[in-house]
Design a protein around this motif. Sequence first.
Motif, PDB file in Angstrom:
ATOM      1  N   PRO A  59     -10.554-104.297  20.875  1.00  0.00           N
ATOM      2  CA  PRO A  59     -11.566-104.615  21.703  1.00  0.00           C
ATOM      3  C   PRO A  59     -10.746-104.550  22.873  1.00  0.00           C
ATOM      4  CG  PRO A  59     -10.461-106.385  20.669  1.00  0.00           C
ATOM      5  CD  PRO A  59      -9.698-105.197  20.005  1.00  0.00           C
ATOM      6  N   PRO A  60     -11.773-105.073  24.187  1.00  0.00           N
ATOM      7  CA  PRO A  60     -11.222-104.530  25.358  1.00  0.00           C
ATOM      8  C   PRO A  60     -10.176-106.239  26.193  1.00  0.00           C
ATOM      9  CG  PRO A  60     -13.549-103.957  25.561  1.00  0.00           C
ATOM     10  CD  PRO A  60     -13.129-104.421  23.548  1.00  0.00           C
ATOM     11  N   GLY A 118     -19.698-117.028  38.051  1.00  0.00           N
ATOM     12  CA  GLY A 118     -19.426-115.289  37.202  1.00  0.00           C
ATOM     13  C   GLY A 118     -19.727-116.266  35.286  1.00  0.00           C
ATOM     14  N   ALA A 119     -19.209-115.453  34.834  1.00  0.00           N
ATOM     15  CA  ALA A 119     -19.292-114.874  33.460  1.00  0.00           C
ATOM     16  C   ALA A 119     -18.658-116.467  32.837  1.00  0.00           C
ATOM     17  CB  ALA A 119     -19.811-113.937  32.091  1.00  0.00           C
ATOM     18  N   CYS A 124     -16.043-115.866  40.314  1.00  0.00           N
ATOM     19  CA  CYS A 124     -16.224-114.387  41.178  1.00  0.00           C
ATOM     20  C   CYS A 124     -16.263-114.051  42.439  1.00  0.00           C
ATOM     21  CB  CYS A 124     -17.338-113.681  40.323  1.00  0.00           C
ATOM     22  SG  CYS A 124     -16.597-114.047  37.894  1.00  0.00           S
ATOM     23  N   LEU A 125     -15.830-112.824  42.990  1.00  0.00           N
ATOM     24  CA  LEU A 125     -15.443-112.747  44.181  1.00  0.00           C
ATOM     25  C   LEU A 125     -17.078-112.330  44.709  1.00  0.00           C
ATOM     26  CD1 LEU A 125     -14.644-112.735  47.064  1.00  0.00           C
ATOM     27  CD2 LEU A 125     -12.941-110.911  46.322  1.00  0.00           C
ATOM     28  N   THR A 126     -17.621-112.590  44.897  1.00  0.00           N
ATOM     29  CA  THR A 126     -18.654-111.310  45.433  1.00  0.00           C
ATOM     30  C   THR A 126     -18.615-110.442  46.167  1.00  0.00           C
ATOM     31  OG1 THR A 126     -20.304-113.653  45.757  1.00  0.00           O
ATOM     32  CG2 THR A 126     -21.374-111.608  46.302  1.00  0.00           C
ATOM     33  N   GLY A 127     -18.677-108.963  46.030  1.00  0.00           N
ATOM     34  CA  GLY A 127     -18.344-107.719  46.931  1.00  0.00           C
ATOM     35  C   GLY A 127     -17.122-107.099  46.162  1.00  0.00           C
ATOM     36  N   ALA A 128     -16.188-107.593  45.133  1.00  0.00           N
ATOM     37  CA  ALA A 128     -15.845-107.646  44.554  1.00  0.00           C
ATOM     38  C   ALA A 128     -15.746-105.747  44.049  1.00  0.00           C
ATOM     39  CB  ALA A 128     -14.786-108.637  43.349  1.00  0.00           C
ATOM     40  N   VAL A 129     -14.018-105.244  43.266  1.00  0.00           N
ATOM     41  CA  VAL A 129     -15.172-103.684  43.059  1.00  0.00           C
ATOM     42  C   VAL A 129     -15.065-103.831  41.787  1.00  0.00           C
ATOM     43  CG1 VAL A 129     -14.081-101.629  42.781  1.00  0.00           C
ATOM     44  CG2 VAL A 129     -13.571-102.833  45.070  1.00  0.00           C
ATOM     45  N   ALA A 130     -14.737-105.098  40.506  1.00  0.00           N
ATOM     46  CA  ALA A 130     -15.158-105.360  39.189  1.00  0.00           C
ATOM     47  C   ALA A 130     -14.339-106.161  38.751  1.00  0.00           C
ATOM     48  CB  ALA A 130     -14.062-104.365  38.259  1.00  0.00           C
ATOM     49  N   ALA A 154     -16.584-110.345  29.587  1.00  0.00           N
ATOM     50  CA  ALA A 154     -17.605-109.455  29.925  1.00  0.00           C
ATOM     51  C   ALA A 154     -17.035-108.746  31.177  1.00  0.00           C
ATOM     52  CB  ALA A 154     -18.670-110.613  30.920  1.00  0.00           C
ATOM     53  N   VAL A 155     -17.973-107.543  31.985  1.00  0.00           N
ATOM     54  CA  VAL A 155     -17.032-106.570  33.153  1.00  0.00           C
ATOM     55  C   VAL A 155     -18.525-106.967  34.222  1.00  0.00           C
ATOM     56  CG1 VAL A 155     -16.234-104.768  33.861  1.00  0.00           C
ATOM     57  CG2 VAL A 155     -16.209-105.933  31.945  1.00  0.00           C
TER      58      VAL A 155
END
Length: 174
Positions: A59-60, A118-119, A124-130, A154-155
């Motif tokens: 699993p991831p 976020g999940a 969670c940083l808005t605008g993060a690459v992922a 989650a991603v």
Amino acid sequence: MDQPKAPEAHHDAGHAVEAGLYREAMSRLVAAVHVITTHGAEGRAGFTATAVASVSDSPPTLLVCLNRRIRSAPAFRHAGRFAVNMLAAEQQAVAEAFGGRGGLEGEQRFGVGQWHEGALGLPCLTGAVAVFHCRLVEARTIATHDVLVGRVEAVTLGPDRAKLAYLGRGFLTV
């Protein structure tokens, strides 16, 4: 024709590698920059990290190395969940704030950048690459750090743009 001479190795079979030499060698490694966040009974906490790696996709699972001396270290073990925010090039100020530059501590650091829940209820940083939303499945103490192993639940993919990296004790864009 003469062969190029190999660089001299700095080691002694009976002694550990000197910490300064090790740090200098590691400063030559290009690394992606992340801000690792959590939210637990103590509130929100976070730190800047380059020691992040994929463990498996099935699993991831990924790992993060956390210096146990930082003030927020206990929060990550107690919360049992964390988010790995991969930074875009223009988010260097966030990396600096969560890395201890500028004198901000704890909740004050979340004043730099735009944050949302976020999940898993994680910052969670808005605008993060992922952003990888992880549940802690193992924490192991190794030397001065805790190695946190997280199952990715989650991603969130942000815009695919220039990323923030770290090399030679400074930031760069890749």
